[in-house]
Structure formats: structure tokens, C-alpha cells
Write an enzyme that holds these catalytic residues in place. Structure first.
Site, PDB file in Angstrom:
ATOM      1  CG  ASP A 380      -1.865   1.145   1.300  1.00  0.00           C
ATOM      2  OD1 ASP A 380      -1.687   2.102   0.515  1.00  0.00           O
ATOM      3  OD2 ASP A 380      -2.789   1.096   2.125  1.00  0.00           O
ATOM      4  CG  HIS A 381       3.130   4.041  -3.190  1.00  0.00           C
ATOM      5  ND1 HIS A 381       4.090   4.631  -2.385  1.00  0.00           N
ATOM      6  CD2 HIS A 381       3.700   3.953  -4.423  1.00  0.00           C
ATOM      7  CE1 HIS A 381       5.163   4.895  -3.102  1.00  0.00           C
ATOM      8  NE2 HIS A 381       4.961   4.488  -4.337  1.00  0.00           N
ATOM      9  NE  ARG A 382      -4.045   3.931   1.374  1.00  0.00           N
ATOM     10  CZ  ARG A 382      -5.210   3.480   1.836  1.00  0.00           C
ATOM     11  NH1 ARG A 382      -6.239   4.309   1.948  1.00  0.00           N
ATOM     12  NH2 ARG A 382      -5.359   2.209   2.170  1.00  0.00           N
TER      13      ARG A 382
END
Length: 408
Positions: A380-382
Site C-alpha cells: 500500500d503506497h500510502r
């Protein structure tokens, strides 16, 4: 006094349940803590334990039947107690729901003028009428003061108002000719199970809210297989136990991979609870090895075998498959070389493991055959940046190829 027994939420995501088996039959008594029935939720089969005592007077949802959370499934009370009023209410409510659904499909009701002055409302409130009959009267704009009730004590019931005409709108004109389609094979329609629906909702939410990115590495599994072969002279250890142990120890050194997004903050978990995706006949589930970093391979293997057996028999308890910090999906036994997986919330990453395959590799200028396994990390790039994920994958590859690093 007799009461209705309602379906309760037996798992965090349960909305409906299927009665698999009634352990207490009609006219049988129970006490607090007795298992009244077994309920299949969206994930597993759970025991429905009594929180009171009494006698099952009437089963409303038979074995194999479904009920939403909050809907009555039985009536209980004292032996021989009169439950005719409760049964009548239940019958009326059921008929009302069916009729309402049918009506909504066929007609469009006009706005209903239900405004009345205060004195009129007071007069109407004194009229004996069942809640269901009152709803129907309001929908049809019927003056209940002019109706003679035929229920107990002159009470107005559903049948007294149901013959009133329903106002309909103009019919929808159909100005097309249906197209005749020739078919050769019959379609098979399979109703969507609660479990399949929940899986779809959760994974869709994960896929469309978490910006996924993927990193793949190829791992030489020679040393892991050699160590497993050595240990299996005495034990019978699964490859997944080795994978979980190595991943758990590597996660301890990369806390951001073992993390979750919580509104405006990121939580780096102190625990390493690893879930393993397990296929079932009607879906999949992810039993969890808790604190895997603190356990040896033997203990992990024992727990894993127990969890997988329970998973395949729908016997997992909610705490055994919820809130993992990291997930592994291994499709190697299906002959899959490599694949990408969807993140299993609340985790921020999942590792997809492919099969171990004899592969030609260039080593010191020569071609040699190695058992190569490909692993793909979905992140998850967040929460996780590419460099952090890459560092984790490099460390993970090094540890798989030199398992002794797992004990450092």
C-alpha cells in the site's frame, strides 16, 4: 413470558447467518451457556450459546434456513406457554415484507397525505389496530376509524385493510420487440453466498482504496530445501512453516512493512501476526499464526496444521482469522510460477509465493540448475514507499538463501 430469539452477529463482518443445526429442538429446555444451534457466518461455523434459560417453543428458521442479524429465529419461554400472539405477529410481518417487496416492483405509490390534526391523531391512537395494519392503512390512505376490526377484542388486523385498492401509476409502455437469442447450453446460476459477498466487498475495498504497487524477486531455495530435508528425517514440516518463520523474522527488522494506515496516522505493529490464505470450497480464509517471530518452526508448523484443519472444516473462531498484521498467499502447490495478491486489511502488504521450479541460472560464468521460487510483494503506497519495500525484499531474499540469518 415467551420471547423471540434473535439472530446475533457471531463474527465482525456477519450480516446474515445460516442455521446449520439446531442442538436444542422444540419443547426441549436449555440453560445459560448451552449451544442452541450452529450458525454458518460469512467466514466459519460458530456455536450460538444461550444467554438465558427456557424452553424452545417454536423454531422459526429451520436447519438450512438463513436469517439476517436482528431477525427472529425461534420463540422460547415456559413449557406449554401460549405463543399464538407472537406467531401471529411473525406471520403478519413476513407477509407484509413479501407484499411490500412485490408491490414496490409493480406500482409507484403517490405521495400519501398523512398529516392529521392533533385531536384526530389522539382519536386514532385509541383505535385497536396492529402495527402492521396501521402501516398498510397509512400506505393506502385508509381511514381506520371506519374499519371494523375482526381480530381479538375487535382489533383491526392486516386482513381488515388489505382489500383496499392500491393506486397505480400509468403503465410503462414497451415499444420494442424482444430479441430472440438462440442458446445452446443452459447457464448455471449459483446464488452468491454471504462468504463470497463479503470476500468481494473486502477485496474490492482494498484494491480500490489502497494504491497497490508490486515488487518481485527470484529466490534460490537450495538451502531451505536442504534444511527441511534434514529436519524431516525426524519431523514432517511443511514448507509454509519455513516461509512464515523467515518472513516473520525479516518483518521484525522492517517495521514499516508490518504496519497499517489508521486515519491520519500510521501504526507500526509491535506484534508479528502472520496470516496464511487457505482455500475453501466456497471461498478462502486467512488463519493467523500469532507472534510468529517469537516461535520456532516446529511450533509454527503444529499451529499451522491445526489452523488449516479448522479452516477447511469451518471451525475457526473469529480471533483466529481477524486482524493479521501481514499475509502470505502461497499458490506454489497449484503450479503457479508467480502472481500478485490483493492486500488483506488491516495489513499494508501481502506476499504472493509461487512454485519452486528447477531453473537454469548463471553462476560464476556457468549455467547451473537451481530450485528457484518467485515472490511478489504487494504494498500500500500510502504506508510503504518503494525503497522500503525493496529493502525488505532484498533482506527477505538474503534470508531465504541463507536461513541461518533468521536466527540473528
Amino acid at each position: 413470558m415467551a420471547e423471540k430469539l434473535y439472530m446475533i452477529a457471531l463474527s465482525p463482518t456477519m450480516e446474515k447467518g445460516t442455521i446449520v443445526k439446531w442442538n436444542i429442538k422444540e419443547n426441549e429446555s436449555f440453560t445459560e451457556g448451552d449451544v442452541l444451534c450452529e450458525v454458518e457466518t460469512d467466514k466459519t461455523t460458530m456455536d450460538y450459546e444461550a444467554t438465558d434459560e427456557g424452553t424452545i417453543l417454536k423454531i422459526l428458521v429451520p436447519e438450512g434456513g438463513k436469517a439476517a442479524v436482528g431477525e427472529p429465529i425461534a420463540i422460547f419461554g415456559e413449557p406449554g406457554e401460549d405463543i399464538s400472539d407472537l406467531l401471529f405477529e411473525e406471520k403478519e410481518e413476513t407477509e407484509f415484507v413479501e407484499e411490500k417487496t412485490q408491490t414496490e416492483k409493480q406500482v409507484e405509490t403517490k405521495n400519501i397525505n398523512i398529516s392529521k390534526d392533533t385531536s384526530e391523531n389522539n382519536d386514532l391512537d385509541r383505535i385497536k389496530i396492529s402495527p402492521l395494519a396501521r402501516k398498510i392503512a397509512l400506505m393506502k390512505n385508509i381511514d381506520i376509524s371506519k374499519i371494523k376490526g375482526t381480530g381479538p377484542g375487535g382489533r383491526i388486523v392486516k386482513r381488515d385493510v388489505e382489500n383496499e385498492p392500491v393506486q397505480t401509476t400509468k403503465e410503462i409502455k414497451r415499444d420494442y420487440v424482444p430479441i430472440q437469442v438462440e442458446t445452446r447450453d443452459e447457464d448455471i446460476v449459483i446464488p452468491l453466498s454471504d462468504k463470497r459477498r463479503i470476500i468481494g466487498e473486502r477485496l474490492s475495498q482494498s484494491k480500490y482504496t489502497a494504491p497497490h504497487f508490486y515488487l518481485t524477486v527470484s529466490v534460490d531455495m537450495s538451502n531451505v530445501l536442504e534444511n527441511r530435508k534434514l529436519l524431516n528425517k525426524k519431523y514432517n514440516l511443511s514448507l509454509n512453516a519455513f516461509i512464515i518463520k523467515i518472513v516473520a523474522n525479516t518483518l521484525k527488522k522492517h517495521r514499516r512493512i508490518n504496519a497499517t494506515l489508521n486515519n491520519d496516522s500510521i501504526i507500526e505493529f509491535g506484534r508479528v501476526d502472520i496470516a496464511l490464505a487457505v482455500a475453501q470450497e466456497d471461498g478462502l480464509i486467512t488463519p493467523i499464526v500469532r507472534n510468529a517471530d517469537k516461535k520456532g518452526i516446529l511450533q509454527i508448523d503444529d499451529e499451522l496444521k491445526t489452523l488449516i484443519d479448522k479452516a477447511k472444516n469451518n471451525k475457526l473462531d473469529p480471533e483466529e482469522y481477524t486482524n493479521a498484521t501481514f499475509t502470505i498467499s502461497n499458490l506454489g502447490s497449484f503450479g503457479i510460477d508467480e502472481f500478485t495478491a490483493i492486500i488483506n486489511p488491516p495489513g499494508s502488504a501481502i506476499l504472493a509465493v509461487g512454485m519452486i521450479k528447477e531453473t537454469p541460472v548463471v553462476e560464476n560464468g556457468e549455467i547451473v540448475i537451481k530450485p528457484i521460487m518467485k515472490m511478489t510483494l504487494s504494498s500500500d503506497h500510502r504506508v510503504i514507499d518503494g525503497a522500503l519495500a525493496a529493502a525488505f525484499m532484498k533482506d527477505l531474499k538474503d534470508t531465504f538463501e541463507n536461513p541461518i540469518l533468521a536466527i540473528l
